[in-house]
Design a protein around this motif. Sequence first.
Motif, PDB file in Angstrom:
ATOM      1  N   LEU A 305       0.812  -1.336  -0.168  1.00  0.00           N
ATOM      2  CA  LEU A 305      -0.237  -0.303  -0.222  1.00  0.00           C
ATOM      3  C   LEU A 305       0.897   1.322  -0.331  1.00  0.00           C
ATOM      4  N   ARG A 306       1.791   1.261  -0.117  1.00  0.00           N
ATOM      5  CA  ARG A 306       2.821   2.282   0.170  1.00  0.00           C
ATOM      6  C   ARG A 306       2.753   3.102  -0.468  1.00  0.00           C
ATOM      7  N   PHE A 307       3.115   4.432  -1.293  1.00  0.00           N
ATOM      8  CA  PHE A 307       3.459   5.220  -2.564  1.00  0.00           C
ATOM      9  C   PHE A 307       4.845   5.266  -2.304  1.00  0.00           C
ATOM     10  N   GLN A 308       5.635   4.468  -2.208  1.00  0.00           N
ATOM     11  CA  GLN A 308       6.872   4.395  -3.141  1.00  0.00           C
ATOM     12  C   GLN A 308       7.193   4.252  -3.822  1.00  0.00           C
ATOM     13  N   VAL A 309       8.506   4.603  -4.779  1.00  0.00           N
ATOM     14  CA  VAL A 309       8.817   4.130  -5.927  1.00  0.00           C
ATOM     15  C   VAL A 309       9.195   2.564  -6.462  1.00  0.00           C
ATOM     16  N   SER A 310       9.469   2.117  -5.087  1.00  0.00           N
ATOM     17  CA  SER A 310      10.074   0.604  -4.939  1.00  0.00           C
ATOM     18  C   SER A 310       8.701   0.230  -5.589  1.00  0.00           C
TER      19      SER A 310
END
Length: 584
Positions: A305-310
Amino acid sequence: MAFQTPVTAEEILGAIHQKQYLLPAIQREFVWNPDQIRRLFDSLMRGYPMGSFLLWKVDPETAKTYTFYDFLTHYHERDDPYANKATVPAGSGITAVLDGQQRLTALNIAIYGSHAEKKKYAWWTSPDAFPKKRLYLNLEANAEENDLGLRYDLRFLTDADAKPQDGQPDRWYRVGAVLELDNAGPALYGELTKRRLDLSTAECFQRLYDLYKAVREQKPINYYLEQTQDPNKVLDIFVRVNSGGTTLSYSDLLLSMATNQWRNLDAREEVRKLVQELNTSGSNSFSFSKDVVLKTALMVAGVDLRFQVSNFTESNMHKVEASWGTTRAALIRAVALLGTFGFNERTLTAASVVVPLAYYLARHGVSDGYVTSGADAKDRMAVRQWITRSLVKRGIWGSGLDSLLGRIRYAIDQRPGYGFPVAEIEKEMTTLGKSLSFEPTEIDELLELKYGGQRTFPVLALLYPGLDLAKQFHEDHIFPRSRFTRRKLRNAGIAEDVIDDYMKRFDLLPNLQLLGGVPNVEKQAKLPADWLGSAFATEAERVTYMKDNDLHDLPLDIPGFVEFFEQRKARMRDRLTDALGVTA
Protein backbone atom coordinates in the motif's frame (compact mmCIF):
# COMPACT_ATOMS: atom_id res chain seq x y z
CA MET A 1 24.05 16.78 -17.49
CA ALA A 2 25.16 19.69 -19.69
CA PHE A 3 24.27 23.38 -19.57
CA GLN A 4 22.85 24.59 -22.91
CA THR A 5 22.99 27.91 -24.73
CA PRO A 6 20.18 30.27 -23.54
CA VAL A 7 17.25 30.77 -25.91
CA THR A 8 14.44 33.27 -26.40
CA ALA A 9 10.83 32.71 -25.42
CA GLU A 10 9.94 32.72 -29.13
CA GLU A 11 12.45 29.96 -29.85
CA ILE A 12 11.41 27.59 -27.10
CA LEU A 13 7.69 28.12 -27.72
CA GLY A 14 8.27 27.52 -31.44
CA ALA A 15 9.93 24.23 -30.57
CA ILE A 16 6.97 23.33 -28.35
CA HIS A 17 4.55 23.90 -31.23
CA GLN A 18 6.72 21.79 -33.50
CA LYS A 19 6.32 18.95 -30.93
CA GLN A 20 10.06 18.96 -30.18
CA TYR A 21 9.36 19.48 -26.46
CA LEU A 22 6.77 17.34 -24.64
CA LEU A 23 5.76 16.62 -21.07
CA PRO A 24 6.46 13.26 -19.41
CA ALA A 25 3.52 11.60 -17.68
CA ILE A 26 5.12 12.20 -14.29
CA GLN A 27 4.35 15.91 -14.60
CA ARG A 28 1.40 17.21 -12.59
CA GLU A 29 -1.42 19.19 -14.17
CA PHE A 30 -1.13 22.89 -14.96
CA VAL A 31 -2.10 24.71 -11.75
CA TRP A 32 -1.14 28.37 -12.27
CA ASN A 33 -3.86 31.02 -12.15
CA PRO A 34 -4.09 34.14 -14.38
CA ASP A 35 -2.38 36.38 -11.83
CA GLN A 36 0.64 34.07 -11.74
CA ILE A 37 0.83 34.19 -15.55
CA ARG A 38 0.61 38.00 -15.51
CA ARG A 39 3.36 38.22 -12.88
CA LEU A 40 5.65 35.91 -14.88
CA PHE A 41 5.15 37.93 -18.05
CA ASP A 42 5.73 41.20 -16.22
CA SER A 43 9.05 39.81 -14.96
CA LEU A 44 9.94 38.73 -18.49
CA MET A 45 9.28 42.25 -19.83
CA ARG A 46 11.44 43.73 -17.09
CA GLY A 47 14.32 41.57 -18.27
CA TYR A 48 14.42 39.35 -15.20
CA PRO A 49 15.76 35.80 -15.60
CA MET A 50 13.19 33.00 -15.56
CA GLY A 51 15.31 30.53 -13.63
CA SER A 52 16.83 27.32 -14.89
CA PHE A 53 14.92 24.59 -16.72
CA LEU A 54 15.71 20.90 -16.82
CA LEU A 55 15.13 18.94 -20.03
CA TRP A 56 15.56 15.26 -20.81
CA LYS A 57 16.79 14.12 -24.21
CA VAL A 58 14.82 10.95 -24.94
CA ASP A 59 16.17 8.61 -27.62
CA PRO A 60 13.71 6.98 -30.06
CA GLU A 61 14.06 3.57 -28.42
CA THR A 62 13.30 4.99 -24.98
CA ALA A 63 10.53 7.29 -26.22
CA LYS A 64 8.43 4.42 -27.57
CA THR A 65 8.13 2.86 -24.10
CA TYR A 66 6.76 5.96 -22.35
CA THR A 67 3.73 8.21 -22.54
CA PHE A 68 4.11 11.94 -23.19
CA TYR A 69 1.72 14.89 -23.26
CA ASP A 70 1.49 18.07 -25.33
CA PHE A 71 1.63 21.48 -23.69
CA LEU A 72 -1.70 23.05 -22.83
CA THR A 73 -2.45 26.06 -25.02
CA HIS A 74 -6.13 26.93 -24.57
CA TYR A 75 -7.05 26.37 -20.93
CA HIS A 76 -10.75 25.95 -20.14
CA GLU A 77 -11.55 25.22 -16.49
CA ARG A 78 -14.53 22.98 -17.30
CA ASP A 79 -14.04 21.65 -20.83
CA ASP A 80 -10.30 21.52 -21.36
CA PRO A 81 -8.24 21.79 -18.13
CA TYR A 82 -5.73 19.06 -18.99
CA ALA A 83 -2.97 18.54 -21.51
CA ASN A 84 -3.68 16.00 -24.23
CA LYS A 85 -1.70 12.86 -24.83
CA ALA A 86 0.95 13.39 -27.50
CA THR A 87 1.57 11.19 -30.51
CA VAL A 88 5.27 10.46 -30.95
CA PRO A 89 6.03 9.15 -34.46
CA ALA A 90 7.75 5.80 -34.55
CA GLY A 91 11.50 6.16 -34.63
CA SER A 92 11.44 9.71 -33.29
CA GLY A 93 13.12 11.00 -30.19
CA ILE A 94 11.88 13.98 -28.21
CA THR A 95 12.94 16.37 -25.46
CA ALA A 96 10.89 16.05 -22.27
CA VAL A 97 10.54 18.88 -19.75
CA LEU A 98 11.41 17.66 -16.26
CA ASP A 99 11.42 21.05 -14.52
CA GLY A 100 9.76 24.23 -15.80
CA GLN A 101 6.42 22.90 -17.04
CA GLN A 102 4.33 25.50 -15.18
CA ARG A 103 6.43 28.43 -16.44
CA LEU A 104 6.52 27.21 -20.05
CA THR A 105 2.80 26.44 -20.08
CA ALA A 106 2.13 29.91 -18.66
CA LEU A 107 4.19 31.49 -21.45
CA ASN A 108 2.45 29.33 -24.04
CA ILE A 109 -1.01 30.39 -22.83
CA ALA A 110 0.08 34.04 -22.66
CA ILE A 111 1.48 34.18 -26.20
CA TYR A 112 -0.28 31.46 -28.20
CA GLY A 113 -3.34 30.59 -26.17
CA SER A 114 -6.21 31.64 -23.97
CA HIS A 115 -7.56 31.16 -20.47
CA ALA A 116 -11.21 30.51 -19.55
CA GLU A 117 -12.24 30.16 -15.92
CA LYS A 118 -15.71 30.29 -14.40
CA LYS A 119 -17.15 33.70 -13.67
CA LYS A 120 -18.04 34.31 -10.06
CA TYR A 121 -21.62 33.29 -9.23
CA ALA A 122 -22.17 31.84 -12.73
CA TRP A 123 -23.76 28.43 -13.14
CA TRP A 124 -21.25 25.71 -13.99
CA THR A 125 -23.46 24.51 -16.86
CA SER A 126 -24.10 27.95 -18.37
CA PRO A 127 -22.60 28.42 -21.86
CA ASP A 128 -21.54 31.96 -20.87
CA ALA A 129 -19.92 30.98 -17.57
CA PHE A 130 -16.40 30.57 -19.01
CA PRO A 131 -15.46 33.59 -21.17
CA LYS A 132 -12.39 33.03 -23.34
CA LYS A 133 -9.72 35.55 -22.44
CA ARG A 134 -6.30 36.31 -23.88
CA LEU A 135 -3.41 38.28 -22.40
CA TYR A 136 -3.32 41.95 -23.42
CA LEU A 137 -0.85 44.77 -22.75
CA ASN A 138 -2.02 48.34 -22.17
CA LEU A 139 0.16 50.46 -24.48
CA GLU A 140 -1.07 53.79 -23.08
CA ALA A 141 -0.20 53.40 -19.40
CA ASN A 142 1.71 51.30 -16.93
CA ALA A 143 -0.11 49.42 -14.18
CA GLU A 144 -1.49 51.44 -11.32
CA GLU A 145 -0.60 50.46 -7.75
CA ASN A 146 -1.60 46.82 -7.36
CA ASP A 147 -1.18 43.84 -5.04
CA LEU A 148 0.78 41.88 -7.63
CA GLY A 149 3.52 44.49 -7.90
CA LEU A 150 3.20 44.69 -11.70
CA ARG A 151 4.91 47.46 -13.66
CA TYR A 152 3.13 46.75 -16.92
CA ASP A 153 -0.66 46.75 -17.21
CA LEU A 154 -1.14 43.16 -18.34
CA ARG A 155 -4.65 41.72 -18.19
CA PHE A 156 -6.60 38.72 -19.38
CA LEU A 157 -9.48 40.18 -21.43
CA THR A 158 -12.04 38.91 -23.88
CA ASP A 159 -11.46 40.20 -27.40
CA ALA A 160 -14.68 42.21 -27.06
CA ASP A 161 -13.48 43.88 -23.86
CA ALA A 162 -10.15 44.77 -25.51
CA LYS A 163 -11.86 46.40 -28.51
CA PRO A 164 -11.81 50.23 -28.32
CA GLN A 165 -14.95 52.32 -28.35
CA ASP A 166 -15.66 54.29 -31.52
CA GLY A 167 -13.18 57.09 -31.98
CA GLN A 168 -10.95 56.00 -29.09
CA PRO A 169 -7.31 54.88 -29.38
CA ASP A 170 -6.79 51.12 -29.59
CA ARG A 171 -4.68 50.75 -26.45
CA TRP A 172 -5.00 47.02 -25.66
CA TYR A 173 -2.40 45.00 -27.57
CA ARG A 174 -2.69 41.20 -27.61
CA VAL A 175 0.76 40.01 -26.51
CA GLY A 176 0.76 37.06 -28.94
CA ALA A 177 0.54 39.49 -31.86
CA VAL A 178 4.13 40.54 -31.19
CA LEU A 179 5.21 37.45 -33.16
CA GLU A 180 3.60 39.00 -36.26
CA LEU A 181 5.76 42.16 -36.24
CA ASP A 182 8.43 42.24 -38.94
CA ASN A 183 10.97 44.20 -36.91
CA ALA A 184 11.50 46.29 -33.79
CA GLY A 185 11.62 49.66 -35.59
CA PRO A 186 9.31 50.76 -38.42
CA ALA A 187 6.89 47.90 -37.79
CA LEU A 188 6.40 49.04 -34.20
CA TYR A 189 5.81 52.66 -35.26
CA GLY A 190 3.38 51.50 -37.91
CA GLU A 191 1.44 49.46 -35.36
CA LEU A 192 1.19 52.39 -32.94
CA THR A 193 0.15 54.79 -35.70
CA LYS A 194 -2.56 52.41 -36.88
CA ARG A 195 -3.91 52.35 -33.33
CA ARG A 196 -4.11 56.17 -33.15
CA LEU A 197 -1.91 56.28 -30.06
CA ASP A 198 -0.08 59.40 -28.87
CA LEU A 199 3.47 59.29 -30.27
CA SER A 200 4.49 62.64 -28.84
CA THR A 201 6.31 60.76 -26.09
CA ALA A 202 8.30 57.57 -26.32
CA GLU A 203 6.24 55.74 -23.70
CA CYS A 204 3.90 53.81 -26.03
CA PHE A 205 6.80 52.79 -28.24
CA GLN A 206 8.84 51.75 -25.20
CA ARG A 207 6.11 49.47 -23.88
CA LEU A 208 5.63 47.74 -27.20
CA TYR A 209 9.39 47.47 -27.68
CA ASP A 210 9.76 46.00 -24.16
CA LEU A 211 7.26 43.33 -25.17
CA TYR A 212 9.05 42.66 -28.48
CA LYS A 213 12.43 42.46 -26.76
CA ALA A 214 11.14 40.17 -23.99
CA VAL A 215 9.71 37.63 -26.41
CA ARG A 216 11.98 37.82 -29.43
CA GLU A 217 15.39 39.25 -28.47
CA GLN A 218 16.22 38.49 -24.84
CA LYS A 219 17.42 35.01 -23.95
CA PRO A 220 16.20 34.47 -20.38
CA ILE A 221 15.66 30.73 -20.70
CA ASN A 222 18.62 28.74 -19.42
CA TYR A 223 18.38 24.98 -19.24
CA TYR A 224 20.26 21.83 -18.49
CA LEU A 225 19.92 18.79 -20.72
CA GLU A 226 19.96 15.33 -19.15
CA GLN A 227 20.81 12.60 -21.68
CA THR A 228 20.69 9.42 -19.61
CA GLN A 229 18.13 6.84 -20.74
CA ASP A 230 17.91 5.21 -17.31
CA PRO A 231 14.28 5.86 -16.18
CA ASN A 232 15.12 5.34 -12.50
CA LYS A 233 17.75 8.06 -12.60
CA VAL A 234 15.39 10.39 -14.45
CA LEU A 235 12.65 9.74 -11.90
CA ASP A 236 15.05 10.49 -9.04
CA ILE A 237 16.13 13.74 -10.72
CA PHE A 238 12.51 14.72 -11.23
CA VAL A 239 11.63 14.23 -7.57
CA ARG A 240 14.67 16.18 -6.43
CA VAL A 241 14.17 19.21 -8.68
CA ASN A 242 10.46 19.42 -7.90
CA SER A 243 10.82 19.21 -4.13
CA GLY A 244 11.27 22.97 -3.81
CA GLY A 245 8.02 23.97 -5.50
CA THR A 246 4.52 22.60 -5.13
CA THR A 247 4.94 19.39 -3.14
CA LEU A 248 5.21 16.45 -5.48
CA SER A 249 2.55 13.87 -4.69
CA TYR A 250 3.59 10.26 -4.95
CA SER A 251 0.22 9.66 -6.53
CA ASP A 252 1.52 11.66 -9.51
CA LEU A 253 4.45 9.26 -9.75
CA LEU A 254 2.17 6.27 -9.44
CA LEU A 255 -0.04 7.66 -12.18
CA SER A 256 2.95 8.10 -14.43
CA MET A 257 4.20 4.58 -13.82
CA ALA A 258 0.72 3.13 -14.25
CA THR A 259 0.22 5.15 -17.45
CA ASN A 260 3.42 3.71 -18.85
CA GLN A 261 2.78 0.13 -17.67
CA TRP A 262 -0.95 -0.46 -18.03
CA ARG A 263 -1.59 -2.39 -21.20
CA ASN A 264 -5.20 -1.62 -22.10
CA LEU A 265 -6.28 1.44 -20.12
CA ASP A 266 -4.93 4.95 -19.65
CA ALA A 267 -4.37 5.16 -15.90
CA ARG A 268 -4.23 8.94 -15.81
CA GLU A 269 -7.51 9.37 -17.67
CA GLU A 270 -9.24 6.64 -15.67
CA VAL A 271 -8.26 8.16 -12.32
CA ARG A 272 -9.17 11.68 -13.45
CA LYS A 273 -12.63 10.62 -14.55
CA LEU A 274 -13.27 8.57 -11.44
CA VAL A 275 -12.23 11.37 -9.06
CA GLN A 276 -14.60 13.75 -10.85
CA GLU A 277 -17.43 11.22 -10.76
CA LEU A 278 -16.97 10.49 -7.05
CA ASN A 279 -16.97 14.16 -6.16
CA THR A 280 -19.87 15.38 -8.28
CA SER A 281 -22.29 12.48 -8.79
CA GLY A 282 -25.25 12.00 -6.47
CA SER A 283 -26.92 14.49 -4.17
CA ASN A 284 -23.88 15.02 -1.90
CA SER A 285 -20.62 16.56 -3.09
CA PHE A 286 -17.25 15.29 -1.87
CA SER A 287 -13.58 16.22 -2.27
CA PHE A 288 -11.78 12.91 -2.75
CA SER A 289 -8.29 13.10 -4.25
CA LYS A 290 -6.21 11.03 -6.62
CA ASP A 291 -4.33 9.73 -3.59
CA VAL A 292 -7.48 8.18 -2.12
CA VAL A 293 -8.42 6.54 -5.42
CA LEU A 294 -4.94 5.14 -5.97
CA LYS A 295 -4.63 3.91 -2.39
CA THR A 296 -7.91 2.04 -2.87
CA ALA A 297 -6.62 0.59 -6.15
CA LEU A 298 -3.54 -0.77 -4.40
CA MET A 299 -5.65 -2.19 -1.57
CA VAL A 300 -8.08 -3.95 -3.92
CA ALA A 301 -5.21 -5.28 -6.04
CA GLY A 302 -3.70 -6.88 -2.95
CA VAL A 303 -0.29 -5.23 -3.30
CA ASP A 304 1.92 -3.13 -1.02
CA LEU A 305 0.00 0.00 0.00
CA ARG A 306 2.96 2.36 0.31
CA PHE A 307 3.44 5.22 -2.16
CA GLN A 308 7.09 4.44 -2.80
CA VAL A 309 8.90 4.26 -6.11
CA SER A 310 10.09 0.72 -5.33
CA ASN A 311 6.45 -0.37 -5.14
CA PHE A 312 5.56 0.86 -8.64
CA THR A 313 6.77 -2.30 -10.34
CA GLU A 314 5.43 -3.58 -13.63
CA SER A 315 3.98 -6.62 -11.86
CA ASN A 316 2.11 -4.51 -9.30
CA MET A 317 0.79 -2.12 -11.93
CA HIS A 318 -0.59 -5.00 -13.98
CA LYS A 319 -2.44 -6.23 -10.88
CA VAL A 320 -3.85 -2.76 -10.32
CA GLU A 321 -5.01 -2.56 -13.94
CA ALA A 322 -6.55 -6.05 -13.83
CA SER A 323 -8.63 -5.10 -10.77
CA TRP A 324 -9.47 -1.57 -11.90
CA GLY A 325 -13.05 -2.37 -12.87
CA THR A 326 -13.66 -3.83 -9.41
CA THR A 327 -11.97 -0.86 -7.72
CA ARG A 328 -13.99 1.65 -9.69
CA ALA A 329 -17.35 -0.01 -8.99
CA ALA A 330 -16.55 -0.44 -5.30
CA LEU A 331 -15.54 3.20 -4.85
CA ILE A 332 -18.71 4.44 -6.56
CA ARG A 333 -20.84 2.25 -4.26
CA ALA A 334 -18.83 3.27 -1.20
CA VAL A 335 -19.31 6.97 -1.88
CA ALA A 336 -23.03 6.42 -2.53
CA LEU A 337 -23.21 4.62 0.81
CA LEU A 338 -21.45 7.48 2.60
CA GLY A 339 -24.06 9.77 1.09
CA THR A 340 -26.86 7.70 2.61
CA PHE A 341 -25.06 8.02 5.95
CA GLY A 342 -25.42 11.79 5.60
CA PHE A 343 -21.76 12.55 4.89
CA ASN A 344 -20.59 15.13 2.37
CA GLU A 345 -17.54 17.24 1.61
CA ARG A 346 -17.78 19.14 4.91
CA THR A 347 -18.85 16.40 7.31
CA LEU A 348 -16.56 13.61 6.07
CA THR A 349 -13.51 14.78 7.97
CA ALA A 350 -11.21 11.92 6.91
CA ALA A 351 -11.45 10.98 3.23
CA SER A 352 -9.34 7.85 3.81
CA VAL A 353 -12.28 6.14 5.52
CA VAL A 354 -13.65 5.35 2.05
CA VAL A 355 -10.66 3.09 1.30
CA PRO A 356 -11.49 0.19 3.69
CA LEU A 357 -15.19 0.63 2.94
CA ALA A 358 -14.58 0.22 -0.79
CA TYR A 359 -12.31 -2.75 -0.11
CA TYR A 360 -15.00 -4.47 1.94
CA LEU A 361 -17.54 -3.98 -0.83
CA ALA A 362 -15.08 -5.21 -3.46
CA ARG A 363 -13.98 -8.22 -1.40
CA HIS A 364 -17.56 -9.44 -1.05
CA GLY A 365 -18.62 -8.51 -4.57
CA VAL A 366 -21.73 -6.67 -3.48
CA SER A 367 -24.07 -5.18 -6.09
CA ASP A 368 -25.62 -1.73 -6.28
CA GLY A 369 -28.57 -3.08 -4.32
CA TYR A 370 -26.47 -3.25 -1.15
CA VAL A 371 -26.75 0.52 -0.73
CA THR A 372 -30.51 0.45 -0.16
CA SER A 373 -31.74 -3.15 0.24
CA GLY A 374 -33.61 -4.15 3.39
CA ALA A 375 -31.73 -7.45 3.59
CA ASP A 376 -28.45 -5.55 4.08
CA ALA A 377 -29.79 -2.93 6.51
CA LYS A 378 -28.19 -4.54 9.58
CA ASP A 379 -24.81 -4.79 7.89
CA ARG A 380 -25.02 -1.20 6.69
CA MET A 381 -25.75 -0.07 10.24
CA ALA A 382 -22.65 -1.89 11.49
CA VAL A 383 -20.59 -0.15 8.80
CA ARG A 384 -22.11 3.24 9.59
CA GLN A 385 -21.46 2.95 13.32
CA TRP A 386 -17.85 1.86 12.80
CA ILE A 387 -17.17 4.69 10.36
CA THR A 388 -18.81 7.24 12.63
CA ARG A 389 -16.90 6.10 15.71
CA SER A 390 -13.62 6.18 13.78
CA LEU A 391 -14.33 9.79 12.78
CA VAL A 392 -15.30 10.77 16.32
CA LYS A 393 -12.17 9.26 17.87
CA ARG A 394 -9.07 11.43 17.57
CA GLY A 395 -5.95 10.15 15.82
CA ILE A 396 -7.41 7.26 13.81
CA TRP A 397 -6.93 8.50 10.25
CA GLY A 398 -3.78 10.54 10.71
CA SER A 399 -0.30 9.05 10.86
CA GLY A 400 0.40 5.40 10.13
CA LEU A 401 -2.33 5.14 7.48
CA ASP A 402 -0.66 2.41 5.43
CA SER A 403 -0.20 0.17 8.47
CA LEU A 404 -3.81 0.78 9.52
CA LEU A 405 -5.20 -0.05 6.09
CA GLY A 406 -3.03 -3.15 5.90
CA ARG A 407 -4.40 -4.45 9.23
CA ILE A 408 -7.99 -3.69 8.19
CA ARG A 409 -7.46 -5.52 4.90
CA TYR A 410 -6.14 -8.51 6.83
CA ALA A 411 -9.16 -8.51 9.17
CA ILE A 412 -11.60 -8.38 6.25
CA ASP A 413 -9.74 -11.14 4.41
CA GLN A 414 -9.77 -13.42 7.45
CA ARG A 415 -13.49 -13.09 8.12
CA PRO A 416 -15.29 -16.17 6.71
CA GLY A 417 -18.60 -15.52 5.01
CA TYR A 418 -20.58 -12.32 4.74
CA GLY A 419 -20.74 -9.42 7.19
CA PHE A 420 -18.66 -6.40 8.14
CA PRO A 421 -16.13 -7.71 10.70
CA VAL A 422 -16.28 -4.91 13.27
CA ALA A 423 -14.77 -6.88 16.15
CA GLU A 424 -11.92 -8.27 14.04
CA ILE A 425 -11.11 -4.85 12.57
CA GLU A 426 -11.08 -3.15 15.96
CA LYS A 427 -8.83 -5.86 17.35
CA GLU A 428 -6.29 -5.20 14.60
CA MET A 429 -6.59 -1.45 15.11
CA THR A 430 -5.86 -1.83 18.81
CA THR A 431 -2.54 -3.54 18.07
CA LEU A 432 -1.50 -0.31 16.31
CA GLY A 433 -2.53 1.89 19.24
CA LYS A 434 -5.65 3.03 17.39
CA SER A 435 -8.29 1.59 19.68
CA LEU A 436 -11.88 2.73 19.26
CA SER A 437 -12.49 2.43 23.00
CA PHE A 438 -13.51 5.67 24.70
CA GLU A 439 -12.83 6.98 28.21
CA PRO A 440 -15.32 9.01 30.31
CA THR A 441 -13.15 12.11 29.86
CA GLU A 442 -13.57 11.79 26.09
CA ILE A 443 -17.35 11.85 26.50
CA ASP A 444 -17.03 15.15 28.37
CA GLU A 445 -14.87 16.51 25.57
CA LEU A 446 -17.40 15.49 22.91
CA LEU A 447 -20.19 17.27 24.76
CA GLU A 448 -18.20 20.51 24.38
CA LEU A 449 -18.13 20.29 20.57
CA LYS A 450 -19.25 23.44 18.79
CA TYR A 451 -21.56 24.16 15.89
CA GLY A 452 -19.79 23.49 12.59
CA GLY A 453 -16.90 21.60 14.23
CA GLN A 454 -15.20 18.75 12.40
CA ARG A 455 -16.63 16.06 14.66
CA THR A 456 -20.01 17.63 15.44
CA PHE A 457 -21.97 15.98 12.64
CA PRO A 458 -20.68 12.43 13.26
CA VAL A 459 -21.37 12.76 17.02
CA LEU A 460 -24.95 13.88 16.39
CA ALA A 461 -25.38 11.06 13.87
CA LEU A 462 -24.09 8.61 16.47
CA LEU A 463 -26.41 9.99 19.16
CA TYR A 464 -29.55 9.82 17.05
CA PRO A 465 -29.17 6.85 14.64
CA GLY A 466 -32.87 6.71 13.76
CA LEU A 467 -32.62 9.63 11.33
CA ASP A 468 -32.85 8.89 7.61
CA LEU A 469 -29.58 10.59 6.74
CA ALA A 470 -29.98 9.77 3.06
CA LYS A 471 -31.96 13.00 3.06
CA GLN A 472 -30.17 16.30 3.48
CA PHE A 473 -29.69 17.24 7.12
CA HIS A 474 -28.29 20.42 8.66
CA GLU A 475 -26.78 21.11 12.05
CA ASP A 476 -29.47 23.23 13.69
CA HIS A 477 -29.58 25.31 16.87
CA ILE A 478 -32.53 24.18 18.97
CA PHE A 479 -32.69 27.65 20.53
CA PRO A 480 -31.85 29.94 17.58
CA ARG A 481 -28.42 31.53 17.78
CA SER A 482 -29.93 34.86 16.64
CA ARG A 483 -31.59 35.11 20.07
CA PHE A 484 -28.24 35.09 21.87
CA THR A 485 -27.04 38.66 21.78
CA ARG A 486 -26.60 40.61 24.98
CA ARG A 487 -29.27 43.10 23.98
CA LYS A 488 -31.85 40.42 23.13
CA LEU A 489 -31.08 38.48 26.29
CA ARG A 490 -31.57 41.60 28.41
CA ASN A 491 -34.86 42.28 26.61
CA ALA A 492 -35.93 38.68 27.35
CA GLY A 493 -35.49 39.36 31.06
CA ILE A 494 -32.13 37.64 31.61
CA ALA A 495 -30.21 39.14 34.53
CA GLU A 496 -26.89 40.77 33.64
CA ASP A 497 -24.89 38.50 35.95
CA VAL A 498 -26.01 35.30 34.15
CA ILE A 499 -25.90 36.47 30.53
CA ASP A 500 -22.42 34.92 30.16
CA ASP A 501 -23.90 31.54 31.15
CA TYR A 502 -26.22 31.79 28.15
CA MET A 503 -23.56 33.10 25.76
CA LYS A 504 -21.07 30.30 26.43
CA ARG A 505 -23.64 27.53 25.90
CA PHE A 506 -25.77 28.34 22.86
CA ASP A 507 -23.22 27.14 20.26
CA LEU A 508 -22.39 23.84 22.00
CA LEU A 509 -23.57 20.30 21.29
CA PRO A 510 -26.49 20.14 23.77
CA ASN A 511 -28.16 23.00 21.87
CA LEU A 512 -27.72 21.28 18.48
CA GLN A 513 -29.75 18.78 16.52
CA LEU A 514 -29.77 17.34 13.00
CA LEU A 515 -32.71 18.76 11.11
CA GLY A 516 -33.80 18.21 7.53
CA GLY A 517 -32.87 20.98 5.10
CA VAL A 518 -36.44 22.12 4.35
CA PRO A 519 -37.69 22.03 7.98
CA ASN A 520 -34.55 23.91 9.02
CA VAL A 521 -35.34 26.71 6.58
CA GLU A 522 -38.94 26.78 7.76
CA LYS A 523 -37.90 26.86 11.42
CA GLN A 524 -35.72 29.96 10.99
CA ALA A 525 -35.52 31.90 14.28
CA LYS A 526 -38.56 30.37 16.01
CA LEU A 527 -38.22 29.26 19.58
CA PRO A 528 -38.31 25.45 19.81
CA ALA A 529 -41.68 25.22 21.55
CA ASP A 530 -43.26 27.43 18.86
CA TRP A 531 -41.70 25.41 16.07
CA LEU A 532 -42.66 22.02 17.53
CA GLY A 533 -46.23 23.19 17.85
CA SER A 534 -46.53 23.73 14.09
CA ALA A 535 -44.06 21.28 12.55
CA PHE A 536 -45.94 18.03 13.20
CA ALA A 537 -49.32 16.88 11.98
CA THR A 538 -50.22 14.99 15.15
CA GLU A 539 -49.42 15.15 18.84
CA ALA A 540 -48.07 11.60 18.71
CA GLU A 541 -45.51 12.57 16.05
CA ARG A 542 -44.42 15.57 18.10
CA VAL A 543 -44.00 13.51 21.28
CA THR A 544 -42.02 10.83 19.44
CA TYR A 545 -39.70 13.42 17.89
CA MET A 546 -39.05 15.04 21.27
CA LYS A 547 -38.29 11.69 22.87
CA ASP A 548 -36.00 10.53 20.08
CA ASN A 549 -34.01 13.78 20.17
CA ASP A 550 -33.83 14.35 23.94
CA LEU A 551 -36.08 17.40 23.82
CA HIS A 552 -38.00 16.68 27.01
CA ASP A 553 -39.42 19.57 29.00
CA LEU A 554 -38.65 22.29 26.46
CA PRO A 555 -39.16 25.71 28.04
CA LEU A 556 -41.48 28.16 26.33
CA ASP A 557 -38.94 30.97 26.26
CA ILE A 558 -35.27 31.87 26.65
CA PRO A 559 -35.20 32.13 30.49
CA GLY A 560 -35.40 28.34 30.79
CA PHE A 561 -32.54 27.71 28.35
CA VAL A 562 -29.68 27.00 30.77
CA GLU A 563 -31.67 24.48 32.78
CA PHE A 564 -32.82 22.72 29.59
CA PHE A 565 -29.25 22.75 28.25
CA GLU A 566 -27.86 21.00 31.33
CA GLN A 567 -30.67 18.43 31.41
CA ARG A 568 -30.22 17.56 27.74
CA LYS A 569 -26.45 17.43 28.22
CA ALA A 570 -26.93 14.79 30.92
CA ARG A 571 -29.19 12.74 28.64
CA MET A 572 -26.70 13.03 25.79
CA ARG A 573 -23.92 11.88 28.09
CA ASP A 574 -25.91 8.74 28.88
CA ARG A 575 -26.55 8.12 25.17
CA LEU A 576 -22.88 8.57 24.22
CA THR A 577 -21.72 6.39 27.11
CA ASP A 578 -23.99 3.62 25.86
CA ALA A 579 -23.25 4.11 22.14
CA LEU A 580 -19.48 4.13 22.64
CA GLY A 581 -19.43 1.33 25.21
CA VAL A 582 -17.83 3.42 27.93
CA THR A 583 -17.51 1.89 31.38
CA ALA A 584 -18.21 4.45 34.08
